[in-house]
Design a protein around this motif. Structure first.
Motif, PDB file in Angstrom:
ATOM      1  N   GLU A  99       0.841  -1.192   0.000  1.00 35.66           N
ATOM      2  CA  GLU A  99       0.000   0.000   0.000  1.00 35.66           C
ATOM      3  C   GLU A  99       0.883   1.252   0.000  1.00 35.66           C
ATOM      4  O   GLU A  99       0.913   2.031   0.947  1.00 35.66           O
ATOM      5  N   VAL A 100       1.605   1.414  -1.121  1.00 41.00           N
ATOM      6  CA  VAL A 100       2.558   2.520  -1.218  1.00 41.00           C
ATOM      7  C   VAL A 100       1.850   3.865  -1.141  1.00 41.00           C
ATOM      8  O   VAL A 100       2.347   4.814  -0.525  1.00 41.00           O
ATOM      9  N   GLN A 101       0.684   3.950  -1.737  1.00 41.67           N
ATOM     10  CA  GLN A 101      -0.014   5.231  -1.787  1.00 41.67           C
ATOM     11  C   GLN A 101      -0.340   5.732  -0.387  1.00 41.67           C
ATOM     12  O   GLN A 101      -0.445   6.933  -0.156  1.00 41.67           O
ATOM     13  N   GLU A 102      -0.514   4.803   0.569  1.00 39.33           N
ATOM     14  CA  GLU A 102      -0.827   5.197   1.934  1.00 39.33           C
ATOM     15  C   GLU A 102       0.394   5.773   2.650  1.00 39.33           C
ATOM     16  O   GLU A 102       0.253   6.429   3.680  1.00 39.33           O
ATOM     17  N   CYS A 103       1.606   5.466   2.123  1.00 33.83           N
ATOM     18  CA  CYS A 103       2.831   5.942   2.779  1.00 33.83           C
ATOM     19  C   CYS A 103       3.121   7.406   2.454  1.00 33.83           C
ATOM     20  O   CYS A 103       3.559   8.164   3.313  1.00 33.83           O
ATOM     21  N   VAL A 104       2.921   7.786   1.195  1.00 31.99           N
ATOM     22  CA  VAL A 104       3.358   9.093   0.725  1.00 31.99           C
ATOM     23  C   VAL A 104       2.382  10.168   1.188  1.00 31.99           C
ATOM     24  O   VAL A 104       1.167   9.936   1.300  1.00 31.99           O
ATOM     25  N   ASP A 105       2.914  11.338   1.492  1.00 32.51           N
ATOM     26  CA  ASP A 105       2.118  12.484   1.918  1.00 32.51           C
ATOM     27  C   ASP A 105       0.915  12.654   0.978  1.00 32.51           C
ATOM     28  O   ASP A 105       1.064  12.728  -0.248  1.00 32.51           O
ATOM     29  N   GLY A 106      -0.277  12.719   1.586  1.00 36.95           N
ATOM     30  CA  GLY A 106      -1.490  12.835   0.798  1.00 36.95           C
ATOM     31  C   GLY A 106      -1.516  14.053  -0.095  1.00 36.95           C
ATOM     32  O   GLY A 106      -2.197  14.065  -1.130  1.00 36.95           O
ATOM     33  N   ARG A 107      -0.761  15.089   0.254  1.00 39.02           N
ATOM     34  CA  ARG A 107      -0.731  16.300  -0.565  1.00 39.02           C
ATOM     35  C   ARG A 107       0.043  16.079  -1.869  1.00 39.02           C
ATOM     36  O   ARG A 107       0.037  16.937  -2.746  1.00 39.02           O
ATOM     37  N   LEU A 108       0.741  14.928  -1.986  1.00 43.34           N
ATOM     38  CA  LEU A 108       1.522  14.637  -3.193  1.00 43.34           C
ATOM     39  C   LEU A 108       0.856  13.592  -4.076  1.00 43.34           C
ATOM     40  O   LEU A 108       1.442  13.190  -5.092  1.00 43.34           O
ATOM     41  N   GLN A 109      -0.324  13.109  -3.702  1.00 47.44           N
ATOM     42  CA  GLN A 109      -0.942  12.018  -4.447  1.00 47.44           C
ATOM     43  C   GLN A 109      -1.046  12.366  -5.931  1.00 47.44           C
ATOM     44  O   GLN A 109      -1.576  13.412  -6.311  1.00 47.44           O
ATOM     45  N   GLY A 110      -0.508  11.425  -6.753  1.00 45.51           N
ATOM     46  CA  GLY A 110      -0.531  11.630  -8.195  1.00 45.51           C
ATOM     47  C   GLY A 110       0.553  12.546  -8.700  1.00 45.51           C
ATOM     48  O   GLY A 110       0.651  12.789  -9.907  1.00 45.51           O
ATOM     49  N   LYS A 111       1.398  13.072  -7.806  1.00 44.12           N
ATOM     50  CA  LYS A 111       2.417  14.032  -8.230  1.00 44.12           C
ATOM     51  C   LYS A 111       3.801  13.622  -7.724  1.00 44.12           C
ATOM     52  O   LYS A 111       4.607  14.453  -7.334  1.00 44.12           O
ATOM     53  N   PHE A 112       4.057  12.330  -7.712  1.00 38.40           N
ATOM     54  CA  PHE A 112       5.385  11.860  -7.315  1.00 38.40           C
ATOM     55  C   PHE A 112       5.721  10.597  -8.096  1.00 38.40           C
ATOM     56  O   PHE A 112       4.832   9.818  -8.442  1.00 38.40           O
ATOM     57  N   PRO A 113       7.012  10.386  -8.418  1.00 36.63           N
ATOM     58  CA  PRO A 113       7.407   9.172  -9.148  1.00 36.63           C
ATOM     59  C   PRO A 113       7.567   7.998  -8.187  1.00 36.63           C
ATOM     60  O   PRO A 113       8.393   8.037  -7.277  1.00 36.63           O
ATOM     61  N   VAL A 114       6.793   6.950  -8.401  1.00 35.91           N
ATOM     62  CA  VAL A 114       6.859   5.781  -7.526  1.00 35.91           C
ATOM     63  C   VAL A 114       8.253   5.151  -7.554  1.00 35.91           C
ATOM     64  O   VAL A 114       8.752   4.674  -6.530  1.00 35.91           O
ATOM     65  N   GLU A 115       8.918   5.212  -8.743  1.00 36.48           N
ATOM     66  CA  GLU A 115      10.235   4.583  -8.865  1.00 36.48           C
ATOM     67  C   GLU A 115      11.300   5.289  -8.027  1.00 36.48           C
ATOM     68  O   GLU A 115      12.379   4.743  -7.808  1.00 36.48           O
ATOM     69  N   GLU A 116      11.001   6.505  -7.562  1.00 37.61           N
ATOM     70  CA  GLU A 116      11.914   7.194  -6.643  1.00 37.61           C
ATOM     71  C   GLU A 116      11.433   7.085  -5.199  1.00 37.61           C
ATOM     72  O   GLU A 116      12.233   6.880  -4.287  1.00 37.61           O
ATOM     73  N   ALA A 117      10.133   7.195  -5.002  1.00 34.67           N
ATOM     74  CA  ALA A 117       9.584   7.241  -3.645  1.00 34.67           C
ATOM     75  C   ALA A 117       9.834   5.938  -2.890  1.00 34.67           C
ATOM     76  O   ALA A 117      10.240   5.953  -1.722  1.00 34.67           O
ATOM     77  N   ILE A 118       9.595   4.796  -3.556  1.00 39.06           N
ATOM     78  CA  ILE A 118       9.754   3.519  -2.855  1.00 39.06           C
ATOM     79  C   ILE A 118      11.206   3.276  -2.426  1.00 39.06           C
ATOM     80  O   ILE A 118      11.468   2.964  -1.256  1.00 39.06           O
ATOM     81  N   PRO A 119      12.212   3.421  -3.351  1.00 37.19           N
ATOM     82  CA  PRO A 119      13.601   3.235  -2.890  1.00 37.19           C
ATOM     83  C   PRO A 119      14.003   4.209  -1.790  1.00 37.19           C
ATOM     84  O   PRO A 119      14.762   3.844  -0.894  1.00 37.19           O
ATOM     85  N   VAL A 120      13.492   5.448  -1.841  1.00 36.75           N
ATOM     86  CA  VAL A 120      13.844   6.418  -0.805  1.00 36.75           C
ATOM     87  C   VAL A 120      13.306   5.956   0.540  1.00 36.75           C
ATOM     88  O   VAL A 120      13.991   6.020   1.573  1.00 36.75           O
ATOM     89  N   MET A 121      12.051   5.476   0.574  1.00 37.33           N
ATOM     90  CA  MET A 121      11.487   5.000   1.837  1.00 37.33           C
ATOM     91  C   MET A 121      12.233   3.770   2.341  1.00 37.33           C
ATOM     92  O   MET A 121      12.485   3.636   3.547  1.00 37.33           O
ATOM     93  N   LYS A 122      12.588   2.869   1.442  1.00 34.67           N
ATOM     94  CA  LYS A 122      13.340   1.683   1.856  1.00 34.67           C
ATOM     95  C   LYS A 122      14.707   2.074   2.414  1.00 34.67           C
ATOM     96  O   LYS A 122      15.185   1.486   3.390  1.00 34.67           O
ATOM     97  N   LEU A 123      15.333   3.052   1.787  1.00 34.41           N
ATOM     98  CA  LEU A 123      16.607   3.538   2.303  1.00 34.41           C
ATOM     99  C   LEU A 123      16.437   4.114   3.700  1.00 34.41           C
ATOM    100  O   LEU A 123      17.262   3.889   4.598  1.00 34.41           O
ATOM    101  N   GLY A 124      15.354   4.860   3.911  1.00 34.10           N
ATOM    102  CA  GLY A 124      15.086   5.394   5.246  1.00 34.10           C
ATOM    103  C   GLY A 124      14.944   4.293   6.274  1.00 34.10           C
ATOM    104  O   GLY A 124      15.454   4.402   7.397  1.00 34.10           O
ATOM    105  N   LEU A 125      14.283   3.193   5.922  1.00 28.50           N
ATOM    106  CA  LEU A 125      14.114   2.077   6.852  1.00 28.50           C
ATOM    107  C   LEU A 125      15.447   1.401   7.153  1.00 28.50           C
ATOM    108  O   LEU A 125      15.709   0.998   8.287  1.00 28.50           O
TER     109      LEU A 125
END
Length: 976
Positions: free
Chosen positions: A910-936
């Protein structure tokens, strides 16, 4: 003065115009000045070349003239640091015989036909940066050339056929370029050729017939190309050949029998080819051989006894073939042999008795099938002057018996490798006589007994390998005298006793493996001072007590300390006595239901109190107690301090810079790291309450304006009772003042009195990240690109701090400032170093005001705080930026821990639930997911599992540019 510019103009138009100039104008001066004009001379080496001189023959550096004709004959400018391209001015030097421009930085192609200079005999353009192909007619007029060197440039393309026109050429060197294709047939049409070097190119194909025409050839090197086929028989008809190097090609077949006629040949180097058949018996006819290298081929069979005829032989390399049988006894006649390498074959039999009687310096017999005892080989009497052995490698054979004590008589030994045999008995005590020994490898044998204390005499030893034997007894205390030791391998033995404290004396130590022994006792605390340590494996022993704290041991892998039932510390996940419980336990390796429980409660609105939340609440309680204690302490000190001490006036001005009663302006010390301090004309009071920007763990921050109109931020420290001495304070602050980076808030200066300290920073007007994330309006929020740039810039700033050995200690979103260009700047770094000790409670209360950023080791006394604490805080910060949520959110009946929530949602897809709701539809998933994994990954509970910040920067740059390394991004896992 002649109208030189006009003359140069006509020269550039056409070289033929020069002939029509006045005879009084020296052609050589003009030619050299034009040559100089076309190149750069950064070191001024050609400053003596003056266009006003009548002749260059008197004092022009690098120029030599024929005394009879008074014309330039030699130009030698080797290593002058010249750059640029060769110009047409050289063509005016019609009497030039020698042109040497080696070891410069000349570039461009070789389009200038220097062969037009009719008297030119020697051309050396080696070791420059020239490139491109050589024109096909470049050598068409080189009838008088004797020597040409284009070595170590970047020339490419094929070798021109016109080379055959150089009928008088004696030396040709095209080595170290990128020439390709086949050799031109006319290469052998130079009967005067004595030296031919085409090595280190990408030439291919078979060698054309006709080499026998080069009856004067002394040296030929075709090394490191892609030549194939068989070596032509004609090579044996070059009777004057002294050196042949055909190594690193793809030659096949056997050696041509005509080679036996090369009675003058000193060096025959044919390694790394595909030669087959046996080493020929006739090889013994080449009696002048000093070097014979047939390594890395496919030679089979036994070595010929005729090798004993090579009385001048010094270097014999037959390694990496398929040779069988035993060594020929006739080789005892090779009295001049210095290096003998027959490693990686299938040779059998005993080690010959003559091996150590020849005075060899290098003996490499590894990876064969030699068997039996080596006592006889060492029993032969050897004069002291003949004991020159430097390298002895007998590893990976079937040798047995004991290691002879005579080994210790070879005092020049630097490498002794007898690993992977079946040696028995103990290590000779006189091994300590080998004062020059750098590597000692006796691993994987059946040695018993204890490690001799004499081993401490090996002061030059870099690597000691004794693993996989049956050694007993203690590790000798004398090991601490091996002052150069970098690697120590004693694993898989029966060693008992404790780890000696003397091990901590080995300041160069990088790798230690003591695993699978019977060691007992506590580990010496002094081991934490080994700054170069990279690996320390003590698993599968019986050690006890607390692991050392600090340095490498803060990041030691759990597998390196496992299976020691009585060992305690964070790495073994076993608390020692008096160790406080961990605060926030955010385990990225967790596979239980806790993360999903939290993620579900967040995603679906349920309120469940998780285990992590309970731990967080417990940690918060501890911190609150610390806050109260420190606050009471500060209040007591402040109440006893004179009120005048908190006022501030700088000498040189009349304005009172504080609303408190003023004091003498000379009572404090003001230091600005750059520029002159000028607060005298500031329109606002320095510590005016109306100019307060905010308050943090260390104190309040105010904005003021300098006399030059520049705004600065003043931090008034409120921990005066805990501050270091003035000397320590100034040393730490000056170190922070040197941390210059585009992503760091610059520290411009400081002010000191015993009871008041101020830090002067550059003023950043864009506010802090916390406000941008959590206090902005719905429409006014950070875009994905802005957030990514903040993450990357913050990582670069932290990496720079860590490079300077500065730990931030206080990373959180309110300490990331954003300038007017959207560039992040890390603030409040390194302030904890101003305290007399890094007390965990003080840090928790004064710095870690946001609980969620704290690394687990902050509450563990056995773990030293390192840069990995900043990495943990950075990981939390990354998740905060991507999700727009605070690290820990307290609700009526629940505590939501951000990293647990993100991990759970990622696992459920449920990646969409992770990203700030104010960015929905305005962020590249191919960047957001690796960035979150790196944070973890950065928030791993175990510090050693977290990357360092330099690695984080590299990963982020790969995420931003995935095409450069798509595979790396696919390897990220939140469970790393």
């Amino acid at each position: 003065m002649r109208n030189l510019l006009g003359v140069l103009f006509f020269i550039c138009l056409s070289p033929f115009l020069v002939k029509s100039l006045s005879p009084s104008l020296n052609d050589d001066v003009l030619g050299l000045i034009v040559f100089k004009a076309d190149i750069q001379d950064p070191d001024g080496k050609l400053s003596s070349w003056n266009e006003d001189d009548d002749s260059p023959c008197k004092n022009w550096v690098g120029v030599k003239c024929n005394p009879r004709s008074n014309r330039v004959s030699d130009i030698v400018l080797d290593g002058f640091g010249l750059s640029g391209k060769l110009g047409r001015g050289l063509l005016q030097l019609q009497f030039l015989q020698k042109l040497s421009l080696a070891k410069n930085n000349l570039t461009g192609s070789l389009s200038l036909s220097l062969a037009q200079i009719s008297d030119l005999r020697m051309l050396d353009l080696s070791e420059n940066g020239s490139s491109g192909s050589v024109s096909s007619d470049f050598f068409s007029q080189c009838g008088s050339m004797r020597s040409i060197s284009l070595a170590k440039n970047k020339f490419s393309g094929t070798i021109p056929e016109s080379l055959s026109s150089c009928s008088t050429l004696a030396s040709l060197d095209f080595s170290g370029n990128q020439f390709s294709g086949q050799l031109p047939l006319g290469i052998w049409s130079m009967p005067e050729l004595r030296s031919l070097d085409l090595s280190d190119n990408i030439l291919e194909g078979e060698i054309p017939e006709g080499i026998e025409q080069l009856s004067n050839l002394r040296t030929i090197s075709l090394r490191n190309n892609a030549f194939s086929g068989e070596v032509p028989d004609g090579i044996g008809n070059c009777p004057l050949l002294r050196s042949i190097d055909l190594s690193r090609n793809s030659f096949t077949g056997g050696l041509p029998s005509t080679m036996q006629k090369l009675s003058l040949c000193n060096d025959l180097v044919l390694g790394r080819n595909g030669f087959t058949w046996e080493v020929p018996e006739w090889i013994g006819e080449m009696r002048s051989l000093e070097t014979l290298d047939l390594s890395e081929n496919n030679f089979t069979g036994q070595l010929p006894g005729s090798l004993g005829n090579l009385l001048s032989l010094k270097i014999l390399n037959l390694s990496k073939n398929a040779l069988t049988g035993s060594l020929p006894e006739a080789m005892i006649n090779c009295r001049n042999l210095v290096a003998f390498d027959i490693s990686h074959n299938s040779l059998t039999g005993n080690l010959p008795s003559w091996v150590f009687g020849l005075g060899l310096e290098q003996v490499l017999f590894s990876d064969n099938r030699f068997s039996g005892s080596i006592d006889n080989a060492f029993a032969s009497p050897v004069e002291s002057s003949q004991k020159k052995l430097v390298i002895l490698d007998l590893s990976q054979n079937k040798l047995s018996g004991t290691i002879p004590a005579a080994v210790g008589d070879f005092g020049s030994l630097q490498l002794l490798n007898m690993a992977r045999n079946s040696f028995l008995g103990s290590i000779p005590e006189n091994i300590g006589n080998l004062k020059s020994l750098s590597i000692l490898d006796l691993s994987e044998n059946q040695l018993n007994g204890s490690i001799p204390s004499e081993i401490g005499g090996l002061a030059s030893l870099d690597e000691l390998r004794l693993e996989k034997n049956s050694l007993v007894g203690n590790i000798p205390l004398s090991i601490g005298d091996c002052s150069s030791l970098k690697s120590l391998y004693l694993a898989h033995n029966e060693i008992t006793g404790s780890v000696p404290t003397s091990l901590a004396k080995l300041s160069y130590l990088q790798t230690v493996d003591l695993s699978f022994n019977k060691l007992t006792g506590n580990l010496p605390k002094q081991l934490e001072n080994l700054e170069r340590l990279q690996s320390f494996n003590i698993s599968h022993n019986q050690l006890q007590g607390e692991l050392p704290v600090g340095g490498f041991f803060n990041t030691i892998a759990p597998s390196s300390v496992s299976e020691n039932p009585s060992l305690c510390g964070a790495a073994v996940n076993r608390s020692c006595p008096t160790v406080l419980p961990k605060p926030i336990v955010l385990n990225p390796n967790s596979t239980d239901a806790t993360p999903s429980t939290i993620s579900q409660s967040f995603a679906r609105g349920k309120k469940v109190l998780s285990i992590s939340a309970l731990i967080a609440i417990g940690a918060a309680a501890v911190i609150v107690i610390g806050v109260i204690s420190i606050t009471v302490l500060n209040l007591r000190v402040r109440s006893s301090a004179p009120r005048s001490a908190v006022a501030l006036t700088f000498s040189g001005g009349d304005d009172d810079l504080s609303h408190s009663p003023s004091t003498d302006g000379n009572s404090g010390k003001l230091v600005m790291f750059s520029g002159d301090p000028d607060f005298s004309t500031g329109p606002h009071a320095l510590l005016n309450k109306d100019c307060e920007l905010g308050r943090g763990g260390f104190g309040a921050v105010y904005r003021t304006v300098l006399g030059d109109g520049r705004s600065v931020a003043i931090k008034k420290l409120t921990v005066s009772s805990l501050i270091k001495s003035q000397e320590d304070f100034e040393r730490e602050v000056k170190k922070l003042g040197k941390a210059h980076h585009v992503n760091l808030v610059a520290l411009d200066g400081y002010y000191w009195t015993p009871l008041l300290q101020l830090l002067i920073y550059e003023f950043i007007s864009g506010g802090n990240l916390y406000k941008h994330l959590h206090e902005g309006s719905g429409e006014n929020h950070l875009s994905w690109n802005e957030r990514f740039n903040v993450i990357l810039g913050t990582a670069k700033g932290l990496a720079h701090l860590h490079q300077m050995s500065i730990i931030h200690y206080n990373l959180k979103s309110s300490n990331i400032l954003i300038d007017n260009n959207g560039e992040p700047k890390v603030a409040d770094y390194g302030l904890a170093r101003l305290l007399p000790m890094l007390d965990r409670y003080v840090l928790s209360s004064k710095i870690q005001s946001a609980l969620g950023y704290m690394a687990p080791e902050f509450a563990c006394k056995t773990v030293k705080i390192t840069e990995k604490c900043d990495v943990y805080g950075f990981g939390i910060l990354v998740l905060e930026i991507v999700t727009g949520r605070r690290p820990v959110e307290y609700m009526e009946d629940d505590v939501v821990v951000l990293c647990d929530m993100v991990r759970g949602l990622l696992e459920e897809g449920e990646v969409q639930e992770c990203v700030d709701g104010r960015l929905q539809g305005k962020f590249p998933v191919e960047e957001a997911i690796p960035v979150m994994k790196l944070g973890l990954i950065c928030t791993s509970q175990v510090p050693s599992n977290r990357p360092d910040m330099a690695e984080v920067v590299n990963i982020l740059e790969l995420i931003r540019c995935p095409s450069e390394s798509q595979d790396e991004l696919g390897d990220f896992s939140p469970n790393c």
